[in-house]
Motif scaffolding. Structure first.
Motif, PDB file in Angstrom:
ATOM      1  N   SER A  64       0.831  -1.210   0.000  1.00 11.91           N
ATOM      2  CA  SER A  64       0.000   0.000   0.000  1.00 11.91           C
ATOM      3  C   SER A  64       0.864   1.259   0.000  1.00 11.91           C
ATOM      4  CB  SER A  64      -0.944   0.003   1.207  1.00 11.91           C
ATOM      5  OG  SER A  64      -0.227   0.121   2.420  1.00 11.91           O
ATOM      6  N   LYS A  65       2.122   1.108   0.464  1.00 11.32           N
ATOM      7  CA  LYS A  65       3.046   2.250   0.480  1.00 11.32           C
ATOM      8  C   LYS A  65       3.496   2.622  -0.939  1.00 11.32           C
ATOM      9  CE  LYS A  65       4.822   0.902   5.040  1.00 11.32           C
ATOM     10  NZ  LYS A  65       5.999   0.389   5.803  1.00 11.32           N
ATOM     11  N   GLY A  67       1.473   3.162  -3.270  1.00  7.59           N
ATOM     12  CA  GLY A  67       0.412   3.964  -3.861  1.00  7.59           C
ATOM     13  C   GLY A  67      -0.844   3.185  -4.168  1.00  7.59           C
ATOM     14  N   ILE A  68      -0.813   1.856  -3.936  1.00  7.76           N
ATOM     15  CA  ILE A  68      -2.012   1.036  -4.125  1.00  7.76           C
ATOM     16  C   ILE A  68      -2.951   1.257  -2.949  1.00  7.76           C
ATOM     17  CG2 ILE A  68      -2.878  -1.333  -4.304  1.00  7.76           C
ATOM     18  CD1 ILE A  68      -0.241  -2.087  -5.619  1.00  7.76           C
ATOM     19  N   GLU A  69      -4.224   1.462  -3.236  1.00  4.98           N
ATOM     20  CA  GLU A  69      -5.213   1.700  -2.182  1.00  4.98           C
ATOM     21  C   GLU A  69      -5.197   0.553  -1.181  1.00  4.98           C
ATOM     22  OE1 GLU A  69      -8.957   1.586  -0.130  1.00  4.98           O
ATOM     23  OE2 GLU A  69      -8.544   0.233  -1.805  1.00  4.98           O
ATOM     24  N   ARG A  70      -5.258   0.877   0.126  1.00  5.63           N
ATOM     25  CA  ARG A  70      -5.005  -0.102   1.177  1.00  5.63           C
ATOM     26  C   ARG A  70      -5.929  -1.317   1.108  1.00  5.63           C
ATOM     27  NH1 ARG A  70      -2.920  -0.851   6.495  1.00  5.63           N
ATOM     28  NH2 ARG A  70      -3.302  -3.051   6.878  1.00  5.63           N
ATOM     29  N   ALA A  71      -7.214  -1.106   0.896  1.00  7.00           N
ATOM     30  CA  ALA A  71      -8.119  -2.249   0.840  1.00  7.00           C
ATOM     31  C   ALA A  71      -7.740  -3.187  -0.308  1.00  7.00           C
ATOM     32  CB  ALA A  71      -9.567  -1.779   0.693  1.00  7.00           C
ATOM     33  N   SER A  72      -7.439  -2.620  -1.476  1.00  4.63           N
ATOM     34  CA  SER A  72      -7.023  -3.445  -2.615  1.00  4.63           C
ATOM     35  C   SER A  72      -5.723  -4.179  -2.313  1.00  4.63           C
ATOM     36  CB  SER A  72      -6.845  -2.573  -3.865  1.00  4.63           C
ATOM     37  OG  SER A  72      -8.079  -2.017  -4.271  1.00  4.63           O
ATOM     38  N   ASP A  74      -4.661  -5.132   0.609  1.00  2.00           N
ATOM     39  CA  ASP A  74      -4.946  -6.224   1.533  1.00  2.00           C
ATOM     40  C   ASP A  74      -5.589  -7.411   0.826  1.00  2.00           C
ATOM     41  OD1 ASP A  74      -3.838  -4.927   3.663  1.00  2.00           O
ATOM     42  OD2 ASP A  74      -5.728  -4.382   4.622  1.00  2.00           O
ATOM     43  N   TYR A 139      -7.686  -4.605   6.302  1.00  2.00           N
ATOM     44  CA  TYR A 139      -7.313  -3.967   7.569  1.00  2.00           C
ATOM     45  C   TYR A 139      -7.207  -4.955   8.736  1.00  2.00           C
ATOM     46  CZ  TYR A 139      -8.422   0.270   4.947  1.00  2.00           C
ATOM     47  OH  TYR A 139      -8.466   1.242   3.983  1.00  2.00           O
TER      48      TYR A 139
END
Length: 237
Positions: A64-65, A67-72, A74, A139
């Motif tokens: 996610s660091k 630049g990928i959206e966190r939910a995606s 995960d 999350y």
């Protein structure tokens, strides 16, 4: 160390545990050794299920660091756990151990969907159930998934395989003066911020009175020894 007699257990494996000496992916020799230990425990009469992580393939919090959206990110990590679960299943079945993979994210072409009562019945019939996709939600870590599945499956204990032989006051690889615990309470693990499992997992285990046994996964035969109260490990209860 004296431990209670457990009947049904959940083994928590990190994705990193499957890498062996590699920096990425799966090490067949390491997975075979772990599967051999699982087979040994099953043949000793224990009902066993497994929750596996995916950090050896894809760790959501890290990518996610990029630049990928966190939910995606995960969800991508959850797909890594399915890859690991299928590898463990294949090697266990090559050893003559009947298994089922259940995923919290439905993938009916390659594995069963997560159905609690079906999973319990599989274990009652002597099959090893491998849970993939963590909780099925972003999350949340696979540690939280392990605590959740242990509660749902009415497991007597969570067995957490790690890189060291128990719980320490600090990382023993970095701090030679770190204190090792034979027993420690859930409360002390949380209050001292000990990096064993995340707080959500520890809290859920405490609420359901499920002890957590932490041991060195890389010692052959250690899993059964822990269940017999032998060897070196830490009990969180």
């Amino acid at each position: 160390m004296m431990v209670k007699k457990y009947n049904r257990i959940l083994l928590k494996l990190s994705g990193e545990a499957l890498m062996g000496a590699q920096k990425f992916g799966q090490d067949p020799e390491t997975i075979s050794r772990i599967c051999s230990d699982i087979k040994e425990v099953r043949e000793a009469g224990y009902e066993i299920c497994v929750v596996v992580g995916g950090g050896n393939i894809c760790r959501g919090a890290e990518i996610s660091k990029m630049g990928i959206e966190r939910a995606s990110a995960d969800y991508m990590g959850m797909l890594g756990t399915v890859i690991n679960a299928l590898a463990i299943q294949s090697i266990l079945e090559s050893m003559g151990v009947y298994t089922r993979v259940q995923s919290a994210i439905p993938m009916t072409t390659i594995c069963e969907p997560l159905i609690r009562r079906r999973a319990i019945r599989h274990m009652e019939k002597g099959r090893v159930v491998i849970f993939a996709s963590g909780t099925g939600n972003p999350y949340f870590t696979t540690d939280s998934g392990a605590a959740l599945r242990a509660a749902e499956m009415h497991c007597d204990a969570i067995i957490k395989g790690t890189q060291i032989d128990g719980v320490y006051s600090a990382d023993p690889k970095l701090d030679k003066s770190a204190t090792r615990y034979d027993r420690i309470s859930y409360k002390d693990v949380i209050n001292n911020d000990l990096a064993v499992m995340d707080i959500a997992a520890i809290t859920l285990a405490r609420e359901n009175k499920i002890p957590i046994l932490v041991f060195n996964l890389h010692e052959k035969g250690a899993l059964l020894e822990v269940l017999k109260g032998k060897g070196t490990f830490t009990i969180i209860e």
